[in-house]
Design an enzyme around this catalytic site. Structure first.
Site, PDB file in Angstrom:
ATOM      1  N   SER A  42       0.822  -1.210   0.000  1.00  0.00           N
ATOM      2  CA  SER A  42       0.000   0.000   0.000  1.00  0.00           C
ATOM      3  C   SER A  42       0.859   1.264   0.000  1.00  0.00           C
ATOM      4  O   SER A  42       1.829   1.376   0.748  1.00  0.00           O
ATOM      5  CB  SER A  42      -0.910   0.017   1.231  1.00  0.00           C
ATOM      6  N   SER A  51      -0.494   4.160   0.767  1.00  0.00           N
ATOM      7  CA  SER A  51      -1.147   5.117   1.658  1.00  0.00           C
ATOM      8  C   SER A  51      -0.221   5.684   2.732  1.00  0.00           C
ATOM      9  O   SER A  51      -0.242   6.894   2.984  1.00  0.00           O
ATOM     10  CB  SER A  51      -2.380   4.482   2.302  1.00  0.00           C
ATOM     11  N   THR A  91      -8.971  -0.694   2.612  1.00  0.00           N
ATOM     12  CA  THR A  91      -8.883  -1.231   1.268  1.00  0.00           C
ATOM     13  C   THR A  91      -9.544  -2.605   1.271  1.00  0.00           C
ATOM     14  O   THR A  91     -10.114  -3.034   2.281  1.00  0.00           O
ATOM     15  CB  THR A  91      -7.420  -1.272   0.777  1.00  0.00           C
ATOM     16  N   LYS A 109     -14.010  -2.839   2.733  1.00  0.00           N
ATOM     17  CA  LYS A 109     -14.819  -1.641   2.478  1.00  0.00           C
ATOM     18  C   LYS A 109     -16.300  -1.831   2.823  1.00  0.00           C
ATOM     19  O   LYS A 109     -16.990  -0.862   3.130  1.00  0.00           O
ATOM     20  CB  LYS A 109     -14.664  -1.187   1.029  1.00  0.00           C
ATOM     21  N   ASP A 153     -13.183   7.733  -2.525  1.00  0.00           N
ATOM     22  CA  ASP A 153     -12.854   7.289  -3.880  1.00  0.00           C
ATOM     23  C   ASP A 153     -13.693   8.042  -4.915  1.00  0.00           C
ATOM     24  O   ASP A 153     -13.200   8.404  -5.983  1.00  0.00           O
ATOM     25  CB  ASP A 153     -13.102   5.787  -4.037  1.00  0.00           C
ATOM     26  N   GLY A 178     -15.028  -3.409 -16.814  1.00  0.00           N
ATOM     27  CA  GLY A 178     -15.024  -4.127 -15.558  1.00  0.00           C
ATOM     28  C   GLY A 178     -16.284  -3.871 -14.752  1.00  0.00           C
ATOM     29  O   GLY A 178     -17.071  -2.965 -15.058  1.00  0.00           O
ATOM     30  N   ALA A 179     -16.473  -4.682 -13.700  1.00  0.00           N
ATOM     31  CA  ALA A 179     -17.705  -4.578 -12.919  1.00  0.00           C
ATOM     32  C   ALA A 179     -17.483  -4.884 -11.446  1.00  0.00           C
ATOM     33  O   ALA A 179     -18.397  -5.340 -10.759  1.00  0.00           O
ATOM     34  CB  ALA A 179     -18.760  -5.526 -13.496  1.00  0.00           C
ATOM     35  N   GLY A 180     -16.276  -4.632 -10.937  1.00  0.00           N
ATOM     36  CA  GLY A 180     -15.994  -4.888  -9.532  1.00  0.00           C
ATOM     37  C   GLY A 180     -16.363  -3.707  -8.649  1.00  0.00           C
ATOM     38  O   GLY A 180     -17.134  -2.821  -9.034  1.00  0.00           O
ATOM     39  N   GLY A 231      -3.967   5.525 -11.918  1.00  0.00           N
ATOM     40  CA  GLY A 231      -4.383   5.151 -10.579  1.00  0.00           C
ATOM     41  C   GLY A 231      -3.734   5.979  -9.486  1.00  0.00           C
ATOM     42  O   GLY A 231      -4.335   6.203  -8.430  1.00  0.00           O
TER      43      GLY A 231
END
Length: 278
Positions: free
Chosen positions: A20, A22, A67, A71, A108, A131-133, A241
């Site tokens: 990460s 972060s 993350t 979530k 986000d 995509g579809a996540g 990203g």
């Protein structure tokens, strides 16, 4: 009267968490803001260990970044959730207030909008989502605020298509579903948001149009992706990203520390340096 606020700790939780960025971003912000007594760490936490970790937090804690896979798992442990987070049933930010409440938010979505705005994308007449996540639902939530027309989602299964259509109905977005086999058509949209794992869009590299619109590829490692490289090769604007990661972290820093504005440039530079060193 002097503040009795003792909060100065924050961290990112998830699994896996070792890579990460972060901590790099938040610590850069603290340094720039002169918050020398603040700390930001990372903890390997999954759904099973999350409740115990949260219950063990004391008054020194100001906030958490979440993350995957946490979530949604965090939501039952919170006192309240913002409308933004509730709209996609995903919390990536928890602010621990001075009086002990846990407030969940999702940075986000506004982070995505801020990253687009930074590159001059204020509105779009249509868009495509690859995509579809979980990130795709956040993309739809962002598009609900800037897209005036339909969004086409390119998915690999009927179940995923049904999920995206459901999110569209919930968010007030006109969502059309297309099979992944037709994903080359997505590249002709004025705005394409790629939310797929590394390598998933490599097969589209040769299909980039002569005059492409804007590509927002949410991956930051490895970077650039093959699609992003091909896109830039055709002169198309690319948002990566890291842009999303930095903009959502800026909002987290501001919420957790109460200091605004957070130092976007310093945070981005720290992220770029960390990625370059890997």
């Amino acid at each position: 009267m002097a503040s009795t606020d003792r909060r100065h700790r924050a961290a990112v939780l998830g699994s896996p968490i070792a890579h990460s960025l972060s901590p790099v971003l938040h610590r850069a912000a603290y340094a720039e803001l002169g918050l020398d007594d603040w700390s930001y760490d990372r903890f390997e936490i999954d759904e099973q260990t999350l409740p115990g970790f949260v219950e063990g937090l004391d008054g020194s804690w100001a906030g958490l970044s979440l993350t995957m896979p946490l979530k949604r798992a965090i939501i039952p442990l919170l006192d309240s959730v913002t409308e933004t987070a509730a709209s996609v049933e995903a919390v990536n930010t928890v602010v621990l207030t001075e009086d002990g409440r846990r407030i969940g938010d999702n940075t986000d979505i506004p982070g995505m909008i801020a990253a687009l705005r930074e590159r001059g994308v204020e509105k779009t007449e249509s868009a495509a989502v690859l995509g579809a996540g979980a990130t795709a639902s956040s993309a739809l939530a962002a598009l609900s605020q800037i897209c005036t027309g339909p969004v086409t989602a390119y998915v690999r299964s009927r179940e995923r298509g049904d999920e995206m259509r459901g999110w569209g109905e919930r968010l007030g977005v006109e969502v059309h579903i297309a099979d992944w086999a037709e994903a080359e058509q997505a590249l002709h949209a004025p705005l394409i948001i790629a939310t797929t794992p590394a390598g998933a869009t490599d097969g589209l590299m040769d299909a980039v149009p002569e005059h492409p619109g804007t590509l927002f590829d949410v991956l930051y490692e490895p970077w650039p992706t093959g699609l992003a490289s091909a896109w830039e090769g055709h002169g198309g604007p690319v948002i990566g990203g890291l842009d999303l990661l930095v903009h959502q972290a800026v909002l987290q820093v501001e919420q957790m520390t109460g200091r605004s504005p957070a130092p976007l440039a310093a945070m981005r530079q720290a992220g770029e340096q960390a990625l370059a060193a890997r």
